[in-house]
Motif scaffolding. Structure first.
Motif, PDB file in Angstrom:
ATOM      1  N   UNK A  63      44.860   0.610   5.215  1.00 23.76           N
ATOM      2  CA  UNK A  63      44.806   2.057   5.361  1.00 23.76           C
ATOM      3  C   UNK A  63      46.078   2.743   4.882  1.00 23.76           C
ATOM      4  N   UNK A  80      38.593  -9.839   5.698  1.00 21.73           N
ATOM      5  CA  UNK A  80      37.716  -9.636   4.550  1.00 21.73           C
ATOM      6  C   UNK A  80      38.459  -9.136   3.321  1.00 21.73           C
ATOM      7  N   UNK A  81      39.660  -8.592   3.497  1.00 23.39           N
ATOM      8  CA  UNK A  81      40.478  -8.240   2.344  1.00 23.39           C
ATOM      9  C   UNK A  81      40.121  -6.940   1.650  1.00 23.39           C
ATOM     10  N   UNK A  84      42.696  -4.443  -0.307  1.00 24.39           N
ATOM     11  CA  UNK A  84      43.978  -5.159  -0.439  1.00 24.39           C
ATOM     12  C   UNK A  84      44.036  -5.950  -1.740  1.00 24.39           C
ATOM     13  N   UNK A  85      45.224  -6.054  -2.297  1.00 29.25           N
ATOM     14  CA  UNK A  85      45.506  -7.084  -3.294  1.00 29.25           C
ATOM     15  C   UNK A  85      46.305  -8.168  -2.588  1.00 29.25           C
ATOM     16  N   UNK A 191      45.807  -1.381  -2.335  1.00 31.71           N
ATOM     17  CA  UNK A 191      45.339  -1.227  -3.722  1.00 31.71           C
ATOM     18  C   UNK A 191      45.734   0.124  -4.307  1.00 31.71           C
ATOM     19  N   UNK A 192      45.521   1.185  -3.536  1.00 31.00           N
ATOM     20  CA  UNK A 192      45.840   2.509  -4.086  1.00 31.00           C
ATOM     21  C   UNK A 192      47.347   2.652  -4.286  1.00 31.00           C
ATOM     22  N   UNK A 194      49.480   0.390  -5.102  1.00 34.56           N
ATOM     23  CA  UNK A 194      49.958  -0.304  -6.296  1.00 34.56           C
ATOM     24  C   UNK A 194      49.713   0.557  -7.540  1.00 34.56           C
ATOM     25  N   UNK A 195      48.664   1.364  -7.496  1.00 32.74           N
ATOM     26  CA  UNK A 195      48.378   2.223  -8.651  1.00 32.74           C
ATOM     27  C   UNK A 195      49.253   3.465  -8.658  1.00 32.74           C
ATOM     28  N   UNK A 196      49.583   3.971  -7.458  1.00 29.99           N
ATOM     29  CA  UNK A 196      50.282   5.258  -7.433  1.00 29.99           C
ATOM     30  C   UNK A 196      51.796   5.106  -7.262  1.00 29.99           C
TER      31      UNK A 196
ATOM     32  N   UNK B 156      46.838  11.582 -11.429  1.00 32.47           N
ATOM     33  CA  UNK B 156      47.022  10.502 -12.394  1.00 32.47           C
ATOM     34  C   UNK B 156      45.751   9.671 -12.403  1.00 32.47           C
ATOM     35  N   UNK B 188      40.751  -8.817  -5.890  1.00 34.60           N
ATOM     36  CA  UNK B 188      41.839  -8.828  -4.911  1.00 34.60           C
ATOM     37  C   UNK B 188      43.162  -9.209  -5.566  1.00 34.60           C
ATOM     38  N   UNK B 189      43.173  -9.377  -6.869  1.00 37.18           N
ATOM     39  CA  UNK B 189      44.345  -9.938  -7.565  1.00 37.18           C
ATOM     40  C   UNK B 189      44.834 -11.168  -6.794  1.00 37.18           C
ATOM     41  N   UNK B 274      43.683   9.556  -9.039  1.00 39.87           N
ATOM     42  CA  UNK B 274      44.390   9.688  -7.766  1.00 39.87           C
ATOM     43  C   UNK B 274      45.154  11.001  -7.749  1.00 39.87           C
ATOM     44  N   UNK B 279      44.412   9.182   0.151  1.00 42.60           N
ATOM     45  CA  UNK B 279      44.878   7.792   0.189  1.00 42.60           C
ATOM     46  C   UNK B 279      44.229   6.966  -0.923  1.00 42.60           C
TER      47      UNK B 279
END
Lengths: 213, 327
Positions: A63, A80-81, A84-85, A191-192, A194-196, B156, B188-189, B274, B279
């Motif tokens: 979250x 369950x992941x 997440x990475x 995950x988000x 890592x992108x932002x 972005x 999940x990388x 995003x 979030x």
């Protein structure tokens, strides 16, 4: 610059992660084992440790309450992941998740296809998936600790739990009859995030990768 | 009575409602000005048509009930995109390019996240009948312009292409089961799991699959991918498409070649946008060329959708005031 949180749990994970944190340049400013604080500053002003229960670490990261986290593979499998990475096996807090029964219990006979077994565990999802794949019915009893007790007092036929040395099992007259998975701690990433916040997170992830190698 | 609403269901009160409505009008006007025709698919449908050609996820997210007129199972839509694909393939049946847009409430049996509503207002636009990169570009630009309309900060976009993974799997002639396991690990990388799963594959395939989780970042990723991934024709085309998008994107773009969201129905470019204050992704889009096939006509398709409620909450749109009348 935004503050990066790393969610991890006290006890074995923190103990074994401490040398890694030191190598990455994230030594805690106070001893988390002694401090009662749950948010602990590190050497780096933009990174702080967030002390959580082991099974909560994936939830905090999922979250986005913490961008990074350290969680055992057992906890991740149960969670369950989602969201997440998990790019890096940190190779710490190693153990095995096993099925254990009382000495003398005929496990092979009890898990014939179509049989029914009562299992006590805190890893409900993982246990359900494991036995479903074998075609064995299980009645699950969710416990929060001292799993070894359940077969002794007739609460369950078997338990699913982590073992490292096997001493606790042995002391209670149990033995491991099947390994479900080997377990070690992973670095997990939202995950988000890592992108932002890649510019901030990527160097940290790389540093962890170097510290492990 | 305490008049509690169900979990993850809430009322939208005047201030927020006015903002959402202003944004809805502005976005639909923008779609109309760009030549997108509005369609209004029904709130519920028989399950077979509602879930045809979509993934298992959508099935789990769909509320189901029995139709008392026919005794058949119906579902409340959890996503409007497949409905619009059905309209294009089955009802309009036009040759050439069709541009459609839509806006309506959808219902999620399970909330998408802990803070998410179960009743998002989905707004989006789709292009059918053109497989070219020009359509992908048009959709990406349209999505960016919608974000601008809502005045979100820090917009972005993160772009991927499912053909990267798919071409590697096809070239290695992997079965459905190993493909599903690799897919799961890549999502999940999960590099440790990938190392286990790729053991025993040809070195070229193995190296490529292990490289994918690292291939994310700015446009330099595309150059690195072109250098280090095998020279497969489908992969080359995917990278060329991504380069075109990189050059033309109006907002900061990043690339993630292991991003496989909607792999089961997407067939080309996938993107997530995003912005600050949200979030997860605020807009999602991509190409899904084969969804119409289940309805009798395979048509190239690309589009995007946004949860209007989330977008309105994140955007700095000025409050749209209505004078209250006192009697």
């Amino acid at each position: 610059m935004q503050i990066i949180g790393i969610a991890l749990s006290k006890g074995r994970i923190l103990e074994e992660a401490a040398p890694l944190l030191a190598r990455v340049g994230l030594m805690p400013r106070e001893d988390p084992e002694r401090s009662r604080k749950l948010v602990i500053a590190t050497e780096r002003r933009d990174v702080r440790l967030i002390v959580v229960r082991a099974s909560d670490a994936p939830t905090y990261v999922q979250y986005g309450a913490a961008a990074l986290g350290i969680a055992g593979h057992d906890v991740l499998a149960e969670h369950g992941g989602a969201g997440l990475y998990q790019p890096l096996d940190l190779g710490i807090a190693r153990c095995r998740m096993v099925v254990a029964v009382q000495k003398g219990f005929d496990y092979k006979g009890a898990v014939r296809q179509g049989a029914r077994l009562r299992v006590a565990t805190k890893y409900v999802q993982t246990t359900r998936a494991h036995f479903a794949a074998k075609g064995v019915h299980v009645d699950l009893i969710r416990l929060y600790g001292s799993m070894e007790l359940a077969p002794l007092v007739g609460l369950a036929d078997a338990i699913v739990d982590l073992v490292s040395s096997g001493q606790t099992l042995k002391a209670n007259g149990l033995s491991a009859v099947e390994e479900i998975m080997p377990v070690s701690a992973r670095l997990i990433v939202n995950q988000a995030a890592l992108k932002t916040k890649r510019a901030q997170l990527q160097p940290l992830i790389d540093a962890f990768a170097r510290a492990v190698a | 009575m305490r008049w509690l609403l169900p979990e993850h269901i809430d009322d939208i009160l005047p201030g927020e409602a006015a903002k959402i409505e202003a944004l809805r009008r502005a976005i639909l006007d923008r779609f109309a000005a760009r030549g997108y025709e509005l369609v209004m698919p029904p709130l519920l449908e028989y399950l077979e048509s509602l879930l045809t050609g979509t993934g298992h996820d959508l099935d789990l997210r769909t509320f189901k009930l029995v139709d008392q007129l026919s005794g058949r199972m119906m579902g409340v839509r959890a996503d409007i995109t497949p409905q619009v694909a059905r309209i294009d393939a089955h009802l309009l049946n036009r040759p050439g390019v069709t541009r459609l847009c839509y806006c309506g409430s959808v219902l999620h049996a399970r909330p998408a996240s802990v803070a998410a509503t179960r009743e998002p207002i989905q707004i989006g636009a789709e292009i059918y009948g053109d497989a070219g990169v020009a359509s992908d570009l048009e959709i990406l630009r349209l999505a960016c312009s919608v974000l601008k309309l809502a005045r979100v900060r820090g917009a972005r976009v993160d772009i991927g292409h499912v053909a990267v993974f798919r071409s590697l799997v096809r070239a290695a002639r992997l079965g459905a089961e190993p493909e599903a396991e690799l897919f799961e690990a890549l999502q999940k990388k999960d590099v440790p799991a990938l190392e286990g799963l790729t053991r025993g594959l040809k070195k070229q395939t193995r190296d490529a699959l292990l490289l994918l989780p690292e291939l994310y970042g700015g446009a330099e990723v595309l150059a690195r991918a072109a250098r280090r991934l095998p020279k497969l024709p489908a992969l080359g085309r995917a990278l060329a498409t991504l380069r075109r998008l990189a050059a033309a994107c109006a907002i900061p773009a990043s690339f993630d070649l292991a991003e496989l969201r909607g792999y089961h129905y997407h067939s080309g470019v996938v993107f997530d946008a995003y912005c600050d204050g949200v979030a997860g992704p605020v807009a999602r889009g991509g190409r899904y060329d084969d969804v119409g096939k289940a309805f009798g006509r395979s048509r190239p398709a690309t589009g995007f959708s946004i949860d209007l409620r989330e977008l309105a909450a994140a955007g700095a749109l000025p409050p749209w005031r209505v004078k209250r009348k006192n009697r």
